[in-house]
Design a protein around this motif. Structure first.
Motif, PDB file in Angstrom:
ATOM      1  N   ASN A 152      -0.115  -0.823  -5.730  1.00 37.29           N
ATOM      2  CA  ASN A 152      -0.874   0.167  -6.478  1.00 37.29           C
ATOM      3  C   ASN A 152      -0.596   1.610  -6.064  1.00 37.29           C
ATOM      4  O   ASN A 152      -0.347   2.469  -6.903  1.00 37.29           O
ATOM      5  CB  ASN A 152      -2.357  -0.139  -6.330  1.00 37.29           C
ATOM      6  CG  ASN A 152      -3.229   0.874  -7.035  1.00 37.29           C
ATOM      7  OD1 ASN A 152      -3.060   1.117  -8.222  1.00 37.29           O
ATOM      8  ND2 ASN A 152      -4.130   1.489  -6.318  1.00 37.29           N
ATOM      9  N   SER A 153      -0.595   1.850  -4.746  1.00 36.04           N
ATOM     10  CA  SER A 153      -0.448   3.234  -4.292  1.00 36.04           C
ATOM     11  C   SER A 153       0.945   3.779  -4.613  1.00 36.04           C
ATOM     12  O   SER A 153       1.115   4.966  -4.824  1.00 36.04           O
ATOM     13  CB  SER A 153      -0.745   3.343  -2.805  1.00 36.04           C
ATOM     14  OG  SER A 153      -0.030   2.351  -2.118  1.00 36.04           O
ATOM     15  N   TYR A 154       1.937   2.886  -4.678  1.00 33.89           N
ATOM     16  CA  TYR A 154       3.282   3.351  -5.007  1.00 33.89           C
ATOM     17  C   TYR A 154       3.428   3.579  -6.502  1.00 33.89           C
ATOM     18  O   TYR A 154       4.176   4.424  -6.952  1.00 33.89           O
ATOM     19  CB  TYR A 154       4.325   2.333  -4.551  1.00 33.89           C
ATOM     20  CG  TYR A 154       4.383   2.242  -3.064  1.00 33.89           C
ATOM     21  CD1 TYR A 154       5.092   3.179  -2.328  1.00 33.89           C
ATOM     22  CD2 TYR A 154       3.693   1.242  -2.392  1.00 33.89           C
ATOM     23  CE1 TYR A 154       5.120   3.109  -0.956  1.00 33.89           C
ATOM     24  CE2 TYR A 154       3.717   1.172  -1.022  1.00 33.89           C
ATOM     25  CZ  TYR A 154       4.430   2.108  -0.298  1.00 33.89           C
ATOM     26  OH  TYR A 154       4.450   2.043   1.058  1.00 33.89           O
ATOM     27  N   SER A 156       1.162   4.561  -8.601  1.00 34.01           N
ATOM     28  CA  SER A 156       0.459   5.723  -9.153  1.00 34.01           C
ATOM     29  C   SER A 156       1.429   6.849  -9.496  1.00 34.01           C
ATOM     30  O   SER A 156       1.353   7.453 -10.555  1.00 34.01           O
ATOM     31  CB  SER A 156      -0.568   6.255  -8.163  1.00 34.01           C
ATOM     32  OG  SER A 156      -1.301   5.192  -7.651  1.00 34.01           O
TER      33      SER A 156
END
Ligand SMILES: [Fe+2]
Ligand SMILES: [Fe+2]
Length: 280
Positions: A152-154, A156
């Motif tokens: 998820n964090s990548y 975004s």
């Protein structure tokens, strides 16, 4: 866009919390033929919060003992060791699955809802097919998208790029992840399951849920997870962006011997179950 390596992702997987002791302990006990309802009761009762959650879920419409199960021991006797284990696992992963996943355009609670809906569907499907471990089907499906928490964090940063690829090239979302990262959320999910020391067929079912044809360890389990996931998305449960262009594998349906008609009947059953909010 910053390119990320699989090593970096594996390091990120290590940052994820381990499964809580209580889950590990309950898993061990339910696998040990010598353990008794008393042993499991003792472990669960040490945690008030967990006890309350087990009772709430055991009394949900799904198990059919509505409001009659008063103690953990009752729950074990009435719904069984394995079902109690599933509840303990679900209760402990629900917190992390409830997070908002902005990279996948999933609001708070959406992934949890999708996972829980798919898992309940998998359980029904497994039961109808007389699959040997109904609870394994439930657990694997509950965890199938766990890799999204890591990716998820990548995602975004590069979300627009992935979405453009999905739209322009007409490819499923996991394939767009593949093109972008060299791996997708299913592969990463497999790594998480390995870190949690889950059984091999469970690791495989998570890792192959978008490519069920690749399963060798337990193709049937993977087919159940895949089908439950695809059907849940078709029903619009926790759609997010992953729901785009998600083909349901005919090979999986053939392997399970499931036809269109049976799927529709299962979908109708599941709608009834989800009217009871205690399932969540
Ligand atoms: Fe997925
Ligand atoms: Fe999914």
């Amino acid at each position: 866009m910053t390119k990320v390596s699989i090593d970096e992702i594996v390091a990120k997987v290590d940052e994820l919390p381990s499964l809580p002791d209580i889950v590990v302990r309950v898993m061990e006990l339910t696998e040990d033929p010598d353990s008794t309802a008393f042993d499991i009761n003792e472990v669960i009762n040490r945690d008030q919060n967990m006890t309350a959650q087990v009772l709430r879920m055991a009394n949900s419409v799904y198990y059919g003992y509505s409001r009659r199960i008063a103690t953990v021991t009752d729950a074990i006797v009435l719904i069984g060791f394995n079902a109690v284990r599933s509840i303990v696992l679900a209760a402990s992963v629900s917190k992390i699955l409830k997070q908002e996943l902005s990279g996948y355009v999933m609001g708070e609670g959406e992934l949890w809802k999708h996972s829980q809906c798919a898992a309940v569907f998998a359980r029904l499907l497994a039961k109808k097919n007389k699959y040997r471990s109904v609870e394994l089907a439930y657990t694997a499906t509950l965890l199938h998208d766990i890799g999204k928490l890591v990716l998820n964090s990548y995602l975004s940063d590069s979300y627009q790029e992935v979405l453009a690829a999905v739209n322009e090239e007409n490819i499923p979302f996991d394939q767009a992840e593949d093109n972008l990262f060299g791996f997708n959320h299913a592969t990463v999910g497999g790594k998480v399951a390995e870190k949690w020391k889950l059984p091999r067929d469970l690791v495989e079912a998570i890792a192959c849920h978008h490519n069920p044809e690749q399963a060798v360890e337990n193709p049937e389990l993977t087919a159940i997870v895949h089908t439950a996931d695809a059907v849940t998305l078709q029903m619009g449960m926790g759609l997010g962006v992953d729901g785009l262009m998600y083909p349901l594998s005919q090979e999986s349906l053939d392997l399970l011997g499931v036809g269109e008609e049976q799927l529709e009947m299962l979908m109708a059953d599941i709608v009834d179950i989800f009217i009871d909010q205690d399932v969540f």
